[in-house]
Design an enzyme around this catalytic site. Structure first.
Site, PDB file in Angstrom:
ATOM      1  CG  ASP A 263      -2.300   0.959   1.127  1.00 12.99           C
ATOM      2  OD1 ASP A 263      -1.965   1.615  -0.036  1.00 12.99           O
ATOM      3  OD2 ASP A 263      -3.322   0.852   1.649  1.00 12.99           O
TER       4      ASP A 263
HETATM    5  C1  NOJ Z   1      -3.948   3.806   0.152  1.00 17.28           C
HETATM    6  C2  NOJ Z   1      -5.200   3.091   0.412  1.00 17.28           C
HETATM    7  O1  NOJ Z   1      -5.225   2.387   1.471  1.00 17.28           O
HETATM    8  C3  NOJ Z   1      -5.329   2.057  -0.802  1.00 17.28           C
HETATM    9  O2  NOJ Z   1      -6.495   1.398  -0.477  1.00 17.28           O
HETATM   10  C4  NOJ Z   1      -5.378   2.816  -2.226  1.00 17.28           C
HETATM   11  O3  NOJ Z   1      -5.701   1.802  -2.974  1.00 17.28           O
HETATM   12  C5  NOJ Z   1      -3.981   3.385  -2.023  1.00 17.28           C
HETATM   13  N1  NOJ Z   1      -3.777   4.607  -1.128  1.00 17.28           N
HETATM   14  C6  NOJ Z   1      -3.730   4.213  -3.524  1.00 17.28           C
HETATM   15  O4  NOJ Z   1      -4.708   5.219  -3.497  1.00 17.28           O
END
Ligand code: NOJ
Length: 735
Positions: A263
């Site tokens: 993430d």
């Molecule tokens: C953080 C989030 O937790 C995740 O779900 C998301 O896909 C990413 N950012 C990218 O935007």
């Protein structure tokens, strides 16, 4: 491209180039804007390294993607195409209801349809992979991201997860016209302690395996191209650096062989978690754990080369990761056509079409849950004079927190949907979504209410006057979309103060009041229940929300959603969910009793306000007793379970027939009930149909005391009814 050629390509790449492929950068790095989501990351990435990135996140639109692809490929040593990813969660331009609402449809067809349309629209506009589905099991309504999940139940989540993956990826060999799916967030991100965003997760391995892993497994089995790690720790080890979780569980046991992406800056956060001293060590841990793609931490590009040179990591680990990334690009057909047909596509023909909007309207209708309908308050009649009051009458912020690419202006407001019905209706705002003088901070936009309480009081007074003058009132109230989604945990899960005042003022002068609730989570709506005669839970319904609300309110469509998450009586019960263990001192119905030494609260019931699976329609159904084709089964032998459901009302309606199982005695304590099947029956008035389920001992498996995954012989009860509290059960034995 043939696998052999990929391997030849890999062999020919320099170490630096390979590490570049393992770097995913936010499009802001190429546009000079702030990052798309997540914390501001200190990139420290040298200019020339930027051009080595294997993937970009957050780019939008055919023109931008084509341009970036061209520019980046030219600079790539082997001209390897970039893979573009973004968060398409419940729609691209045509916005569907939020996933939690989609869960309430109990419909794989709807979930697949949503996945299909959002993928088709965004693929037509150049995207390759979406960071969806989010399949984290959620039981704590305080957490803002419950809106992105399909709810509290492992079985329902699994069925929704696979259907979303089928829809997103389509059926083509190269995901033609579709996207690769990225299932997230592995693992157990949905169980942050106290519902606080990014918080640590404490779960037993048994609970992790039994409740939390099945939905990821279902998505993987459906072929999800990618998986994303989660931010949280699990057993005090951050998931993103957890070898056991990623290599042993995800890869070895669950059989995932696609690309594993971290993430946003999650590799960098290994330092703030306090398990890595510096970026290099963070990179080492993540790579050892098997993370292929580093989303925006810069740790890989900054650390891996040195680690290899110092002999601290094996280059084979890098090769393994890069090969997976190249395979994904190959699967997407990018080596043959880096633009995936963008050149000769007329995107306008595919995006935000009437047909897609009609599907969004259907999904929104299917997802709304009718919680109360006293005295047949709903559906409304066109000749009744109805006052529609509240911030959601006109405001179009009904798309949900993750609908970045949808155009709020193009959404259908409730007043528009209602006006189109040609009924006798008057409209009042009453107050704003946000309390006077308050600002809510989102990550794409903020919402500020500059009005004063005096101004709001005057508006409320006016609304009450209008209400007094009407046959009926419908309040359209709830939380703002940016009170939900990432970074939006709430300790108070009631509707905002100004709207409470509105509720009080209106219901004081007109008892004939119903409420439509807009929300991204189960809210505590006890006071709404006390003061109104009907409640429709509309969630964040998407582009066609106003039409869907009007369709249901005026009876042109049947409400048929069933709660995918229990609606708490109060935040004090949270997490509250139907699949609890019994404890040694259980009270069957959770009602008040004088014996204090029982598992209960002394000041509130055990039961939620509305349980999982609950929802009403405009007609009534009766259930026959549960029928079994045998009273005993042996391991592996199927048991046929059936009921006859009859529409006893006067309107056509759809019932969601739900099957639950209770395992009476096990080597470990078992959930009091577990959903094991559901089916939807549409019945004309007076019509009966059978719902038939096949159950086998496979469905009765769990992690036994010795952690074997198997069913244990003994007594079971199978329940078939309208929700998780059904009393319609029958015993059977497994030999
Ligand atoms: C953080 C989030 O937790 C995740 O779900 C998301 O896909 C990413 N950012 C990218 O935007």
């Amino acid at each position: 491209m043939k696998e052999e050629k990929l391997r030849v390509l890999l062999k020919d790449m320099s170490l630096k180039e390979k590490i570049g492929q393992m770097m995913q950068l936010d499009v802001s790095c190429f546009r000079n804007e702030g990052p798309v989501t997540g914390s501001e990351v200190d990139q420290e990435i040298a200019g020339e390294d930027l051009t080595l990135a294997g993937s970009i996140l957050g780019a939008v639109g055919a023109e931008e993607i084509k341009d970036l692809q061209k520019r980046c490929m030219e600079k790539q040593p082997h001209h390897i195409p970039i893979v573009f990813m973004a968060d398409i969660i419940n729609g691209y331009k045509t916005i569907f209801p939020i996933p939690l609402a989609l869960g309430c449809t109990f419909s794989q067809e709807d979930a697949r349809m949503v996945g299909d349309i959002m993928a088709k629209e965004s693929a037509a506009d150049g995207l390759h992979v979406t960071f969806a589905p989010m399949v984290d099991l959620v039981r704590d309504a305080r957490w803002g991201r419950v809106m992105e999940s399909t709810g509290e139940d492992p079985y329902l989540n699994s069925r929704m997860a696979e259907a979303m993956v089928w829809g997103i990826q389509g059926e083509g060999e190269h995901y033609e016209g579709h996207l690769g799916a990225c299932t997230k967030h592995f693992a157990a991100y949905g169980a942050p302690t106290a519902g606080k965003e990014y918080n640590n997760v404490e779960l037993s391995e048994r609970t992790l395996r039994e409740d939390y892993l099945p939905s990821y497994q279902a998505a993987i089995d459906a072929g999800s191209a990618m998986v994303m790690t989660s931010f949280n720790t699990l057993d005090r080890i951050p998931a993103t650096g957890n070898q056991w979780l990623m290599r042993k569980i995800l890869r070895e046991e669950m059989g995932f062989d696609g690309v594993l992406v971290s993430d946003y800056n999650a590799i960098g956060e290994l330092m703030t978690h306090g398990v890595a001293e510096d970026k290099k060590e963070a990179a080492r841990q993540a790579l050892e754990a098997g993370i292929d793609l580093d989303m925006m931490s810069g740790c890989y590009i900054g650390g891996l080369e040195e680690l290899v040179k110092e002999g601290k990591i094996r280059e084979e680990l890098i090769d393994e990761a890069v090969l997976r990334i190249l395979r994904l690009k190959n699967r997407l057909g990018l080596f043959e056509d880096p633009y995936r047909g963008l050149e000769d596509q007329d995107t306008a023909r595919e995006i935000f079409t009437e047909e897609n909007r009609a599907k969004a309207r259907k999904a929104a209708v299917d997802s709304m849950v009718l919680l109360e309908n006293q005295e047949g308050f709903l559906p409304l009649k066109k000749e009744e004079k109805v006052a529609f009051i509240g911030p959601f009458v006109e405001d179009k912020h009904i798309l949900g927190a993750w609908s970045f690419f949808g155009d709020i202006e193009q959404a259908v407001a409730c007043c528009q949907g209602i006006k189109e019905k040609g009924a006798q209706a008057v409209f009042e705002r009453g107050c704003g979504m946000v309390n006077p003088g308050q600002t809510l901070y989102g990550f794409r936009y903020n919402m500020t209410n500059t009005e004063s309480w005096e101004e709001i009081d005057a508006l409320i007074e006016r609304a009450a006057k209008t209400a007094a003058d009407c046959d009926k009132v419908v309040l359209l109230i709830g939380e703002a979309p940016i009170q939900t989604g990432e970074g939006s945990s709430r300790g108070d899960i009631t509707i905002p103060e100004a709207q409470k005042k509105l509720l009080d003022a209106v219901t004081k002068v007109n008892k004939n009041t119903a409420a439509v609730i807009f929300a991204g989570r189960p809210l505590d709506i006890r006071d709404v229940k006390e003061k109104t005669k009907a409640i429709l839970y509309a969630w964040m319904p998407g582009t066609e929300g106003g039409h869907a609300v009007a369709d249901i309110l005026y009876g042109d469509a049947e409400p048929q959603g069933r709660l995918s998450m229990s609606l708490p009586w109060s935040v004090g019960q949270v997490p509250v969910f139907y699949g609890e263990l019994s404890t040694g001192r259980h009270i069957e119905d959770g009602e008040w009793v004088e014996n204090r030494f029982l598992s209960r609260y002394s000041d509130m019931p055990n039961q939620p306000l509305y349980p999982f699976g609950y929802g009403l329609g405009y007609t009534e159904f009766s259930y026959s007793e549960v029928r079994l084709d045998k009273e005993e089964i042996r391991m592996g032998e199927p048991l046929q379970v059936s009921v006859t459901v009859k529409n006893t009302g006067s309107r056509r309606g759809t019932e969601t027939v739900q099957l639950y199982v209770t395992d009476k005695v096990g080597s470990v304590a078992r959930p009091m009930r577990q959903l094991k099947g559901f089916t939807k029956l549409t019945l004309e008035p007076g019509e009966s149909k059978d719902a038939v389920f096949d159950l086998t001992s496979e469905d009765l498996r769990f992690y036994t005391r010795s952690m074997e995954y198997k069913a244990e012989p003994g007594d079971f009860i199978v329940w078939v009814g309208a929700n998780s509290r059904t009393k319609n059960g029958k015993k059977f034995k497994l030999r």
